[in-house]
Design an enzyme around this catalytic site. Structure first.
Site, mmCIF file in Angstrom:
data_model
loop_
_atom_site.group_PDB
_atom_site.id
_atom_site.type_symbol
_atom_site.label_atom_id
_atom_site.label_comp_id
_atom_site.label_asym_id
_atom_site.label_seq_id
_atom_site.Cartn_x
_atom_site.Cartn_y
_atom_site.Cartn_z
ATOM 1 N N ASN A 110 2.707 8.644 -9.602
ATOM 2 C CA ASN A 110 2.970 7.236 -9.898
ATOM 3 C C ASN A 110 1.736 6.577 -10.520
ATOM 4 O O ASN A 110 0.611 6.921 -10.159
ATOM 5 C CB ASN A 110 3.331 6.488 -8.615
ATOM 6 C CG ASN A 110 4.520 7.080 -7.904
ATOM 7 O OD1 ASN A 110 5.460 7.559 -8.526
ATOM 8 N ND2 ASN A 110 4.496 7.062 -6.582
ATOM 9 N N HIS A 155 -3.047 10.877 -8.307
ATOM 10 C CA HIS A 155 -2.661 11.902 -7.337
ATOM 11 C C HIS A 155 -1.223 12.330 -7.576
ATOM 12 O O HIS A 155 -0.406 11.566 -8.059
ATOM 13 C CB HIS A 155 -2.877 11.437 -5.893
ATOM 14 C CG HIS A 155 -2.160 10.185 -5.512
ATOM 15 N ND1 HIS A 155 -2.550 8.932 -5.941
ATOM 16 C CD2 HIS A 155 -1.079 9.983 -4.728
ATOM 17 C CE1 HIS A 155 -1.750 8.021 -5.433
ATOM 18 N NE2 HIS A 155 -0.826 8.631 -4.694
#
Length: 139
Positions: free
Chosen positions: A85, A98
């Protein structure tokens, strides 16, 4: 290597916060997610601090996909999601790039693993072509 003192993932990379480390290379760290949505839910992060994928220098990306593949295999899951995201509206909580590796048991339904909607948009061929041309001109 870029780092941000207040970033929780940078602190994990530096060893200031403990983690259940699964894999580490010169540029990537993979560890268990402490708030998993499935058994085996892990994170793969670049050690270089960048808030969004578009902020991450290309030379810091080479180990990411091989690490994701190794972690996905290590979960033992036949089905899984890789989620990344960028920005609050896109549900990013930690401002450090991440990737989530999220196993999805075949019989779990909405009880375990990633649960998403897919709000398909109705675009005309002209609208789709305009977007295509705009994006292509930026590559």
């Amino acid at each position: 290597m870029a780092s941000l003192a207040s970033c929780i993932f940078c602190k994990i990379v530096k060893g200031e916060i403990p983690s259940m480390k699964l894999l580490e290379t010169e540029t990537v760290l993979a560890f268990m997610d402490i708030g998993p949505i499935a058994r085996g839910h892990c994170l793969v992060i670049p050690k270089y601090h960048a808030a969004k994928l578009t902020d991450l220098p290309d030379e810091q990306t080479a180990d990411i996909v091989p690490a994701l593949k190794k972690i996905a295999i290590a979960t033992g899951a036949e089905n899984y999601n890789i989620l990344q995201n960028n920005g609050r509206p896109a549900h990013q909580i930690v401002d450090h790039v991440h990737f989530h590796v999220i196993p999805k048991p075949a019989d779990a339904g909405d009880a375990e693993g990633l649960v998403i909607g897919w709000p398909t948009q109705s675009l005309s061929k002209d609208e789709l072509n305009t977007i295509y041309e705009q994006m292509k001109s930026k590559l």
